[in-house]
Motif scaffolding. Structure first.
Motif, PDB file in Angstrom:
ATOM      1  N   ASN A  56       0.833  -1.215   0.000  1.00 44.83           N
ATOM      2  CA  ASN A  56       0.000   0.000   0.000  1.00 44.83           C
ATOM      3  C   ASN A  56       0.860   1.255   0.000  1.00 44.83           C
ATOM      4  N   ALA A  57       1.948   1.223   0.766  1.00 50.33           N
ATOM      5  CA  ALA A  57       2.821   2.400   0.839  1.00 50.33           C
ATOM      6  C   ALA A  57       3.414   2.695  -0.543  1.00 50.33           C
ATOM      7  N   THR A  70      -5.133   5.261   2.835  1.00 54.22           N
ATOM      8  CA  THR A  70      -6.062   5.141   1.714  1.00 54.22           C
ATOM      9  C   THR A  70      -6.278   3.668   1.432  1.00 54.22           C
ATOM     10  N   SER A  71      -7.521   3.311   1.208  1.00 57.91           N
ATOM     11  CA  SER A  71      -7.840   1.923   0.912  1.00 57.91           C
ATOM     12  C   SER A  71      -7.094   1.450  -0.333  1.00 57.91           C
ATOM     13  N   ARG A  72      -6.645   0.209  -0.287  1.00 64.09           N
ATOM     14  CA  ARG A  72      -5.956  -0.397  -1.428  1.00 64.09           C
ATOM     15  C   ARG A  72      -6.889  -0.418  -2.646  1.00 64.09           C
ATOM     16  N   THR A  73      -8.174  -0.619  -2.391  1.00 67.04           N
ATOM     17  CA  THR A  73      -9.170  -0.607  -3.463  1.00 67.04           C
ATOM     18  C   THR A  73      -9.106   0.720  -4.231  1.00 67.04           C
ATOM     19  N   THR A  74      -8.995   1.797  -3.480  1.00 62.41           N
ATOM     20  CA  THR A  74      -8.919   3.131  -4.090  1.00 62.41           C
ATOM     21  C   THR A  74      -7.587   3.335  -4.803  1.00 62.41           C
ATOM     22  N   LEU A  75      -6.491   2.894  -4.184  1.00 67.70           N
ATOM     23  CA  LEU A  75      -5.167   3.071  -4.793  1.00 67.70           C
ATOM     24  C   LEU A  75      -5.081   2.328  -6.123  1.00 67.70           C
ATOM     25  N   LEU A  76      -5.572   1.084  -6.144  1.00 65.21           N
ATOM     26  CA  LEU A  76      -5.558   0.295  -7.391  1.00 65.21           C
ATOM     27  C   LEU A  76      -6.399   1.002  -8.456  1.00 65.21           C
TER      28      LEU A  76
END
Lengths: 398, 334
Positions: A56-57, A70-76
Motif C-alpha cells: 500500500n505504501a 487510503t484503501s488499497r481498493t482506491t489506490l488500485l
C-alpha cells in the motif's frame, strides 16, 4: 441509428502487474499471478491468491497519496484509471466533462476490517481515516477528484459483475446522449472479509484453480482494477482520438435461483448472453472468442458451460477463463477481462485457460495455449451473487 | 417523455408505511439515532421467507411488495436499488466473526447476506424477475444514481421500473459514524423507500419533471444551479408551491438558507429529515413525502418549518445535500 460506443483507452492493475504492458506480457507467456499471500495479513498463508506484490505504501507513492491512510481498493483504482486516461489521451478540458462509473464489491473493507479489530478490542482508533473509505462510493469520489472529473459519477455494487455492469452503463449513457466520454470499470483489493467469506462457502481451491476442468476444486481470490475510456463517435472525432475497439453489445439478467449459487441450467447467464447478442446484432457464429466467467467452482463452470452450449449449439467458439492468471478479482473482474478481451482483439490472439487437464462432459475443452487467430468479436461474461449475470461484446474496428 | 411515480411506500422512523396513519401520530424516541418503525410484516411478506431476512431486506421487501401491489405490477421491467452501506448489519456480523474466531471456522450465512445487491437480488428471486437488476452505492447519491437509471430506462422504452433507496442503522455503525461526525447536528437514521417508476400517467401519479445531481458546489453556485434547473424544466420560481429540504437540525446551513431565499417568504418549507434522520439514502424519502403531499394536497404540519399553503400544490421542489458534497435537485408535479 443508435450511436456507436468506442473504447479509446484502458488501464489495468492485477496480480500480473501494473499496466497493460505487464499484463499482456504475462498473458502471452502463460505466467500466472497466483501465489501465496505475502501482503494480506491472513492466517491462511497457504491459500493461493492473485495478489499484486506491491505494498500500500508503494502504491500510495505511485499515485501521490503517500502518508495518508487510503484503501488499497482506491489506490488500485486510481492507478488503473490514470493509465486509461493517458492511453486515451484525454486532456484536462475533456476530463472536466467526463463521467466515471465504478464497480466494486467491498470498497474500502481492506482498511476498515483492521480498524474494526481495534474498535472491538477497545483500542484507540482514529475513526475518520479508518472508516471514511469503507463505503463503495468513496473509491469513485477519490478517483474523480484525483483525475479532475466533474461529470456524472456512479458506483455499482452487484458483487462479481459490478464492473461489467459499469461498462454496460457507460454504453447506455453514451447511447442516450447523457455523456460523451465515460471512464468505466471497477476495483477490489484482497481483504480478510472476502477471503474468509469465500472460504466459509468452501469454494476456494487450496491449490491453483483450474477453471472448466472436470476436477476443478474452486476459485482463487484475486485483486486488481481496470478502467476503459468509452466515447461517442462525435467525442472521438472532435478531439481526434483513436478508437481501439467498439462496445457493440451488453446484457444484464437475473438468474432468480439462489443468493449465491447459479441455476443448474445457467438461466441468467443464457439470458445475459442472448440480450448482449441481440443488442449487438452479431449472430452467435460471428463470436470468435468467449472470455468466460469461469471461476473454477463446480457450480459456476457447469452452469456457464450449459448456458454457452444453449446459446451456441454445436458451434461453441474458442473460449477460456483467464482467472487462473489473475484469480477472481470480484468487482474488478468484468473490467479486467474486458481489457483482456480488447487485448485479444488488438493482438489477434487468445489467451490460454491455464491449469487445464481434463475436459468436462458438457462442453468442448477451452483453449489451453496461446492461439493466434482472427478475433473480430469477443464475448465476455461476468456473473455474481444475487443472481446478477452480465455479458459484454467487443468488436474489432480496424 | 415524462416519468411518473405511480406508487410509493416508505418505512421510516415515523408512521409512513400505513397510508391511513401517514405522519399522523408523531413518535418521539430517546434513542441516540432514529430507528425505523417496522410494520407487522405478516401481511406483506411470506413469514417463512421473512424469518431468514435481515432488517434491511425486510424493510425493502415490504415496501417493494406494497408498491408492486399498489401499482398492480407483477413483473417490473427492471429492479434498481440505491443503498449507501448495503446490508451493513450482516457485514458487521461476519466481520466480527472473522475477528472473534481469528479466521477460523465460520458460518457463511452472514457473508452470503452481506453483499450490497442482496436486496435487489432477493426481490428478483421472490418475483422471479429475470430482467435487469442493478444496485448503486454512491454515497449521498446512491438513491439518485438508482433514480437516474430508472428514468433512463423509461427513456429506453421500459414501462415500469421498481426503484428503491434503503439503508439500515446498527448501534455499532452509529457509534462509528458518530465518531466521524457524519450526521452533523442531525440524528442519524434509517429507512426504506420504494417506488414504481412508470411511463404512463395513471390516477394519482406524480411526475418527476427532472433530476440534477452535482458534487462540490459552493453556496454561491447553488442558487444559479437551481435557477438553471428550473429554467430547463420551464418552471418559474413563483410556480413552485413548496420546498422539500433535507435540513435536519442544520437550520443555519448556508445551502438551505440560500435556496429558501430564492422564493417568497411564505412558501411552505418542509424538513424531511425530521422524519428520517440523516443517512446516505435519506433523500429517497423526499420523493415519497413529495408524492404524498401532491396526491393528498396536504402539508404535514409536523415537518413544516415555515410558510403556509393557500393555493393548492402542483409543483414541489426537492433539494438535499449530503455533507455539503453530494447535492440533489428535483421537481415533482401533479
Amino acid at each position: 441509428m443508435q450511436p456507436k460506443v468506442y473504447v479509446s483507452g484502458y488501464g489495468i492493475v492485477s496480480s500480473l502487474g501494473i499496466g497493460a504492458d505487464s499484463n499482456f506480457t504475462a498473458l502471452r507467456s502463460s505466467e500466472s499471478g497466483i501465489s501465496n499471500p505475502s501482503l494480506l495479513g491472513t492466517i491462511h498463508q497457504d491459500m493461493p491468491v492473485g495478489e499484486l506484490k506491491v505494498s500500500n505504501a508503494e502504491l500510495a507513492e505511485l499515485v501521490g497519496l503517500q502518508g495518508l491512510i487510503t484503501s488499497r481498493t482506491t489506490l488500485l483504482a486510481i492507478l488503473a484509471a490514470q493509465e486509461a486516461v493517458e492511453t486515451a489521451g484525454l486532456t484536462p478540458k475533456i476530463l472536466d466533462n467526463t463521467a466515471l462509473i465504478n464497480g466494486t464489491s467491498v470498497g474500502g473493507m481492506d482498511i476498515s476490517e483492521w480498524a474494526y479489530q481495534d474498535v472491538l478490542r477497545e483500542k484507540e482508533v482514529d475513526y475518520i481515516p479508518s472508516f471514511q473509505g469503507h463505503d463503495c462510493g468513496y473509491s469513485t469520489m477519490k478517483v474523480a477528484n484525483k483525475l479532475g472529473l466533474k461529470g456524472i459519477l456512479q458506483t455499482i455494487s452487484t458483487a462479481c459483475s459490478s464492473s461489467a455492469n459499469a461498462i454496460m452503463n457507460a454504453g447506455r449513457v453514451i447511447k442516450s446522449g447523457m455523456a460523451d466520454c465515460v471512464i468505466a470499470g471497477g476495483t477490489d483489493a484482497l481483504s480478510l472479509f472476502t477471503l474468509n467469506g469465500f472460504n466459509s462457502l468452501k469454494i476456494l481451491d487450496q491449490a491453483y484453480c483450474k477453471p472448466f476442468d472436470e476436477e476443478r476444486q474452486g476459485l482463487n481470490l484475486g485483486e486488481g482494477a481496470a478502467f476503459l475510456v468509452l466515447e461517442s463517435e462525435q467525442s472521438l472525432n472532435k478531439r481526434k482520438g483513436t478508437a481501439l475497439a467498439e462496445l457493440v453489445g451488453y446484457g444484464n439478467a437475473n438468474d432468480t435461483y439462489h443468493q449465491t449459487a447459479s441455476s443448474p441450467e445457467g438461466k441468467g447467464a443464457l439470458m445475459a448472453m442472448k440480450k448482449a447478442l441481440s443488442i449487438s446484432g452479431v449472430p452467435p457464429e460471428k463470436i470468435d472468442y468467449i472470455n468466460a466467467h469461469g471461476t473454477g467452482t463446480a457450480n459456476n463452470d457447469l452452469s456457464e458451460s450449459r448456458a454457452i452450449k444453449e446459446v451456441f449449439g454445436a458451434e461453441v467458439p474458442s473460449y477460456s477463463s483467464t482467472k487462473a492468471y489473475t484469480g477472481h478479482t470480484l468487482g474488478a473482474a468484468g473490467a479486467i477481462e474486458a481489457v483482456f478481451s480488447i487485448l485479444a482483439i488488438q493482438h489477434q490472439m487468445i489467451f490460454p485457460n491455464l491449469n487445464f487437464s481434463r475436459s468436462m462432459e458438457v462442453i468442448k475443452s477451452p483453449v489451453t495455449s496461446l492461439t493466434p487467430m482472427k478475433v473480430q468479436h469477443v464475448l465476455s461474461n461476468s456473473f455474481g451473487f444475487g443472481g446478477n449475470c452480465s455479458s459484454l461484446i467487443f468488436a474489432d474496428i480496424s | 417523455m415524462k416519468v411518473y411515480i405511480t406508487a410509493s411506500s416508505a418505512i421510516t422512523p415515523q408512521n409512513t408505511f400505513d397510508s391511513e396513519k401517514y405522519l399522523d401520530v408523531w413518535q418521539s424516541s430517546d434513542l441516540p439515532y432514529q430507528l425505523a418503525i417496522e410494520p407487522d410484516y405478516k401481511s406483506v411478506i411470506d413469514p417463512k421467507l421473512a424469518r431468514r431476512m435481515s432488517r434491511i431486506i425486510k424493510m425493502s421487501v415490504a415496501t417493494g411488495n406494497k408498491v408492486l401491489a399498489e401499482a398492480d405490477i407483477g413483473q417490473p421491467d427492471a429492479i434498481v436499488v440505491g443503498t449507501g452501506l448495503g446490508c451493513i448489519k450482516d457485514t458487521e456480523k461476519f466481520l466480527r466473526e472473522i475477528i472473534n474466531e481469528e479466521e477460523g471456522l465460520l458460518s457463511p450465512t452472514a457473508f452470503i447476506q452481506s453483499t450490497h445487491n442482496t436486496i435487489a437480488g432477493q426481490l428478483a428471486l421472490m418475483l422471479q424477475c429475470s430482467e435487469d437488476n442493478f444496485t448503486y452505492v454512491n454515497r449521498g447519491h446512491s438513491f439518485e444514481n438508482a433514480l437516474a437509471d430508472a428514468m433512463m430506462r423509461i427513456y429506453e422504452g421500459a414501462d415500469h421500473v421498481l426503484l428503491g433507496g434503503t439503508d439500515e442503522m446498527t448501534s455499532e455503525v452509529h457509534n462509528i459514524l458518530t465518531h466521524m461526525n457524519c450526521g452533523g447536528n442531525t440524528l442519524l437514521g434509517e429507512g426504506a423507500c420504494f417506488f414504481m417508476i412508470s411511463n404512463t400517467k395513471i390516477d394519482g401519479a406524480v411526475c418527476i419533471e427532472g433530476l440534477d445531481t452535482v458534487n462540490y458546489i459552493t453556496t454561491q453556485q447553488i442558487t444559479e444551479r437551481v435557477k438553471s434547473f428550473l429554467r430547463r424544466n420551464n418552471v418559474d420560481t413563483n410556480e413552485v408551491d413548496a420546498l422539500i429540504l433535507g435540513i435536519g437540525e442544520g437550520l443555519g446551513d448556508p445551502y438551505y438558507k440560500e435556496i429558501i431565499q430564492m422564493f417568497t417568504p411564505d412558501i411552505p418549507v418542509i424538513n424531511f429529515k425530521e422524519v428520517t434522520g440523516e443517512y446516505f439514502t435519506a433523500s429517497a424519502y423526499a420523493f415519497n413525502v413529495g408524492s404524498e403531499m401532491l396526491r393528498k394536497q396536504c402539508i404535514f404540519p409536523k415537518i413544516l418549518i415555515s410558510g403556509n399553503n393557500t393555493s393548492g400544490l402542483t409543483k414541489v421542489l426537492i433539494y438535499n445535500h449530503y455533507q455539503g458534497v453530494n447535492h440533489t435537485i428535483s421537481l415533482l408535479s401533479l
